[in-house]
Motif scaffolding. Structure first.
Motif, mmCIF file in Angstrom:
data_model
loop_
_atom_site.group_PDB
_atom_site.id
_atom_site.type_symbol
_atom_site.label_atom_id
_atom_site.label_comp_id
_atom_site.label_asym_id
_atom_site.label_seq_id
_atom_site.Cartn_x
_atom_site.Cartn_y
_atom_site.Cartn_z
ATOM 1 N N PHE A 67 33.337 48.008 28.427
ATOM 2 C CA PHE A 67 32.968 48.953 29.478
ATOM 3 C C PHE A 67 32.279 48.263 30.640
ATOM 4 O O PHE A 67 31.415 47.411 30.452
ATOM 5 C CB PHE A 67 32.044 50.026 28.887
ATOM 6 C CG PHE A 67 32.711 50.792 27.793
ATOM 7 C CD1 PHE A 67 33.481 51.896 28.076
ATOM 8 C CD2 PHE A 67 32.609 50.362 26.460
ATOM 9 C CE1 PHE A 67 34.144 52.590 27.054
ATOM 10 C CE2 PHE A 67 33.258 51.045 25.441
ATOM 11 C CZ PHE A 67 34.031 52.166 25.738
ATOM 12 N N LYS A 68 32.655 48.710 31.835
ATOM 13 C CA LYS A 68 32.070 48.167 33.058
ATOM 14 C C LYS A 68 31.092 49.172 33.637
ATOM 15 O O LYS A 68 31.320 50.374 33.581
ATOM 16 C CB LYS A 68 33.223 47.945 34.056
ATOM 17 C CG LYS A 68 32.833 47.761 35.520
ATOM 18 C CD LYS A 68 32.718 46.302 35.861
ATOM 19 C CE LYS A 68 32.455 46.037 37.332
ATOM 20 N NZ LYS A 68 33.653 46.001 38.154
ATOM 21 N N CYS A 69 29.995 48.672 34.230
ATOM 22 C CA CYS A 69 29.099 49.549 34.978
ATOM 23 C C CYS A 69 28.634 48.851 36.242
ATOM 24 O O CYS A 69 28.773 47.634 36.395
ATOM 25 C CB CYS A 69 27.897 49.965 34.133
ATOM 26 S SG CYS A 69 26.696 48.646 33.905
ATOM 27 N N ALA A 73 40.641 38.681 33.173
ATOM 28 C CA ALA A 73 39.893 39.821 32.635
ATOM 29 C C ALA A 73 39.244 40.680 33.715
ATOM 30 O O ALA A 73 38.435 41.546 33.410
ATOM 31 C CB ALA A 73 38.824 39.312 31.650
ATOM 32 N N HIS A 74 39.613 40.460 34.977
ATOM 33 C CA HIS A 74 38.975 41.244 36.044
ATOM 34 C C HIS A 74 39.968 41.510 37.176
ATOM 35 O O HIS A 74 40.051 40.763 38.147
ATOM 36 C CB HIS A 74 37.745 40.488 36.566
ATOM 37 C CG HIS A 74 36.849 41.327 37.420
ATOM 38 N ND1 HIS A 74 35.486 41.125 37.486
ATOM 39 C CD2 HIS A 74 37.099 42.378 38.252
ATOM 40 C CE1 HIS A 74 34.946 42.010 38.310
ATOM 41 N NE2 HIS A 74 35.905 42.774 38.794
ATOM 42 N N VAL A 75 40.729 42.594 37.014
ATOM 43 C CA VAL A 75 41.742 42.959 38.015
ATOM 44 C C VAL A 75 41.624 44.453 38.313
ATOM 45 O O VAL A 75 41.558 45.267 37.397
ATOM 46 C CB VAL A 75 43.172 42.647 37.500
ATOM 47 C CG1 VAL A 75 44.209 43.072 38.531
ATOM 48 C CG2 VAL A 75 43.316 41.165 37.174
ATOM 49 N N HIS A 76 41.583 44.789 39.597
ATOM 50 C CA HIS A 76 41.597 46.205 40.002
ATOM 51 C C HIS A 76 43.033 46.563 40.389
ATOM 52 O O HIS A 76 43.496 46.193 41.461
ATOM 53 C CB HIS A 76 40.672 46.437 41.196
ATOM 54 C CG HIS A 76 39.227 46.159 40.887
ATOM 55 N ND1 HIS A 76 38.349 47.139 40.496
ATOM 56 C CD2 HIS A 76 38.508 45.008 40.883
ATOM 57 C CE1 HIS A 76 37.150 46.608 40.284
ATOM 58 N NE2 HIS A 76 37.216 45.304 40.514
ATOM 59 N N VAL A 77 43.719 47.267 39.482
ATOM 60 C CA VAL A 77 45.113 47.632 39.757
ATOM 61 C C VAL A 77 45.182 48.908 40.614
ATOM 62 O O VAL A 77 46.136 49.125 41.356
ATOM 63 C CB VAL A 77 45.908 47.782 38.444
ATOM 64 C CG1 VAL A 77 47.343 48.212 38.721
ATOM 65 C CG2 VAL A 77 45.912 46.469 37.660
ATOM 66 N N VAL A 126 29.650 40.138 35.543
ATOM 67 C CA VAL A 126 30.908 39.904 36.276
ATOM 68 C C VAL A 126 30.628 39.202 37.605
ATOM 69 O O VAL A 126 29.516 39.237 38.129
ATOM 70 C CB VAL A 126 31.706 41.219 36.508
ATOM 71 C CG1 VAL A 126 32.128 41.830 35.185
ATOM 72 C CG2 VAL A 126 30.935 42.224 37.343
ATOM 73 N N HIS A 127 31.639 38.563 38.118
ATOM 74 C CA HIS A 127 31.645 37.882 39.433
ATOM 75 C C HIS A 127 30.284 37.355 39.873
ATOM 76 O O HIS A 127 29.761 37.734 40.917
ATOM 77 C CB HIS A 127 32.274 38.756 40.518
ATOM 78 C CG HIS A 127 31.752 40.169 40.636
ATOM 79 N ND1 HIS A 127 30.425 40.458 40.714
ATOM 80 C CD2 HIS A 127 32.417 41.350 40.697
ATOM 81 C CE1 HIS A 127 30.300 41.771 40.826
ATOM 82 N NE2 HIS A 127 31.484 42.328 40.812
ATOM 83 N N HIS A 128 29.747 36.432 39.087
ATOM 84 C CA HIS A 128 28.421 35.910 39.415
ATOM 85 C C HIS A 128 28.474 34.979 40.626
ATOM 86 O O HIS A 128 29.319 34.099 40.716
ATOM 87 C CB HIS A 128 27.824 35.173 38.213
ATOM 88 C CG HIS A 128 26.423 34.772 38.494
ATOM 89 N ND1 HIS A 128 25.428 35.698 38.624
ATOM 90 C CD2 HIS A 128 25.857 33.574 38.757
ATOM 91 C CE1 HIS A 128 24.305 35.083 38.940
ATOM 92 N NE2 HIS A 128 24.536 33.795 39.026
ATOM 93 N N SER A 145 39.815 36.562 38.437
ATOM 94 C CA SER A 145 40.095 36.723 39.866
ATOM 95 C C SER A 145 39.213 37.740 40.590
ATOM 96 O O SER A 145 38.906 37.570 41.757
ATOM 97 C CB SER A 145 41.566 37.113 40.074
ATOM 98 O OG SER A 145 41.788 38.444 39.658
ATOM 99 N N ASP A 146 38.801 38.834 39.916
ATOM 100 C CA ASP A 146 38.263 40.009 40.632
ATOM 101 C C ASP A 146 39.192 40.381 41.789
ATOM 102 O O ASP A 146 38.749 40.620 42.921
ATOM 103 C CB ASP A 146 36.827 39.803 41.125
ATOM 104 C CG ASP A 146 36.220 41.121 41.636
ATOM 105 O OD1 ASP A 146 36.818 42.189 41.391
ATOM 106 O OD2 ASP A 146 35.161 41.078 42.288
ATOM 107 N N HIS A 147 40.472 40.432 41.484
ATOM 108 C CA HIS A 147 41.463 40.876 42.475
ATOM 109 C C HIS A 147 41.149 42.328 42.842
ATOM 110 O O HIS A 147 41.219 43.210 41.994
ATOM 111 C CB HIS A 147 42.849 40.762 41.832
ATOM 112 C CG HIS A 147 43.984 41.236 42.683
ATOM 113 N ND1 HIS A 147 44.407 40.560 43.794
ATOM 114 C CD2 HIS A 147 44.811 42.317 42.561
ATOM 115 C CE1 HIS A 147 45.443 41.198 44.330
ATOM 116 N NE2 HIS A 147 45.700 42.270 43.604
HETATM 117 ZN ZN LIG Z 1 35.656 43.880 40.545
#
Ligand SMILES: [Zn+2]
Length: 451
Positions: free
Chosen positions: A148-150, A61-65, A240-242, A313-315
């Motif tokens: 939504f992300k902030c 649920a956390h990928v930067h394409v 996210v990504h704690h 992942s926070d790829h």
């Molecule tokens: Zn990220």
């Protein structure tokens, strides 16, 4: 092979309640029946996985394409191939680092157009909350954004500005009304600004300098703020990504209070330790940072405890020049870790050492992220009625991370050279084999999940 009539069986099938011998019968891309291991009609196409593990595909649920706009960093084709090779069958793309960002309906349209026809697995999308775009949230949701992300601090890119408390007091009641979820990058600026003033004279190639520049207080204060706003507005909040273990007790009590709050962490926080990161190794840089060994062990305890719900992942790759490998300057290098393909073996390698097993693995990496993205009616479980997103996984084999096997675009990763346990043998997306032992299917059959 007729995908409408395929059976996959194994001695170890990971179902929601058990791990046992079974045969999974797939019809029209959906799991139609889960039957006994030997309940296989003679005429049926059969994949016998032997004693390899058959389990639900991961939902990342956390990928930067980063496509469109920063396609030299990553792209839908390379990201989804890396995902498939890593046992990920659904990814949810982050709204920033692409240009335009997914903060308007037009931005979302550009993203969908870029992704179309390029995806080997199914892809969903987060929208973004930035100052002044509250009126865009409902249209984005209606167009298929999953939430939504902030950011509470500079995001790293100027086209995705961060929000203040007053911006959130506008956006969060709207999100509560829409029953959507706000994903928060939880670091606030003040402790980081204060820390910067004290760094003069520190060696920027030293990991400790970078760690000092992103103190735990920044995360701790951000989490306290988000708990308060969650309570005041009733909006669902997801951290996210704690990384900072200091606030785990606070998160635990907020959850005990019944607030609609969830938390993710990432394989790098659960694998690496600040004490072991070499000078100049900027491919370990991400924000918030990988912290000390003792912090890492507390994150594992929080997963066991249910205070942290999931691992994603926070790829977040970039081109090698932005990582400043030559100067090794941690303070100036781009922050983001590329590792989408290795989440599953990285976590499998670590969790076994700590006494966890397949049930935890699929809960943390499939079921919980599917639920976060509102996909839990069709993704994240190996059960009747669910999409046949299935991974065949050899848990005892080891492999070495070398550039030749990396499918994502830029090969710089902190897992480079490591031996990891657990090999993805094959990946099925809705009953179609998209990956097997280093080979991909001819066509990208992934769909864009906008419904
Ligand atoms: Zn990220």
């Amino acid at each position: 092979m007729d995908k409408t009539n395929l059976i996959i069986r194994s001695r170890r099938v990971v179902m929601p309640e058990t791990v046992s011998p079974a045969s999974v019968h797939i019809r029209d891309g959906i799991i139609a029946v889960v039957a006994g291991w030997d309940e296989v009609p003679a005429q049926n196409p059969l994949v016998d996985a032997g004693d390899s593990i058959v389990m639900p595909g991961l939902v990342d649920a956390h990928v930067h394409v980063n496509e469109p706009g920063r396609t030299e960093w990553e792209g839908f084709m390379t990201a989804t191939r890396a995902a498939a090779a890593g046992g990920v069958t659904t990814l949810v793309d982050m709204p920033l680092n692409s240009i335009p960002p997914t903060t308007t309906l037009d931005g979302f349209a550009a993203k969908l157009a870029a992704a179309q026809g390029q995806c080997w697995i199914d892809v969903a999308f987060w929208g973004g909350v930035i100052p002044g775009n509250t009126h865009e949230l409902k249209p984005l949701l209606n167009a298929g954004a999953r939430g939504f992300k902030c950011f509470l601090i500079h995001s790293g890119v100027d086209e995705f500005p961060h929000v203040t408390e007053s911006n959130l007091l506008e956006a969060m009641p709207e999100l509560a009304l829409l029953n959507s979820v706000l994903l928060v990058h939880a670091e606030v600026p003040e402790p980081i600004e204060n820390a910067a003033a004290k760094l003069t004279g520190s060696n920027p190639q030293n990991y400790q300098t970078f760690l000092n520049s992103r103190p735990r207080a920044s995360e701790n204060e951000a989490i306290a703020l988000m708990i308060r706003l969650c309570r005041e507005t009733g909006a669902r909040v997801h951290i996210v990504h704690h990384s900072s273990s200091d606030v785990l007790p606070l998160l635990k009590s907020a959850r005990g209070e019944g607030l609609p709050l969830t938390v993710e962490t990432c394989p790098h926080y659960l694998t690496f330790a600040a004490e072991e990161i070499p000078d100049g190794a900027t491919h370990f840089k991400c924000c918030p940072p990988v912290r000390e060994r003792e912090n890492r062990e507390k994150l594992w305890e929080a997963l066991a405890d249910g205070v942290i719900d999931m691992i994603v992942s926070d790829h977040s790759p970039c081109t090698p020049n932005l990582k400043l490998i030559e100067t090794g300057d941690f303070l100036e290098a781009w922050g983001g870790i590329a590792a989408l393909q290795f989440s599953l073996p990285a976590i499998w390698t670590q969790l076994q050492k700590r006494g966890f097993g397949l049930r935890e693995l699929t809960r943390w990496m499939s079921a919980a992220p599917a639920k976060l993205a509102g996909l839990d009616k069709r993704k994240g479980f190996l059960a009747v009625g669910y999409d046949a997103d299935i991974v065949i996984f050899q848990p005892e084999k080891e492999f070495k991370v070398v550039p030749e096997i990396i499918e994502f675009k830029n090969k710089l990763t902190p897992y480079s050279g490591m031996n990891l346990r657990g090999v993805v043998e094959a990946t099925y997306a809705r009953g179609t084999k998209v990956y097997e032992n280093g080979q991909f299917s001819a066509n990208p059959i992934g769909v864009l999940l906008t419904k």
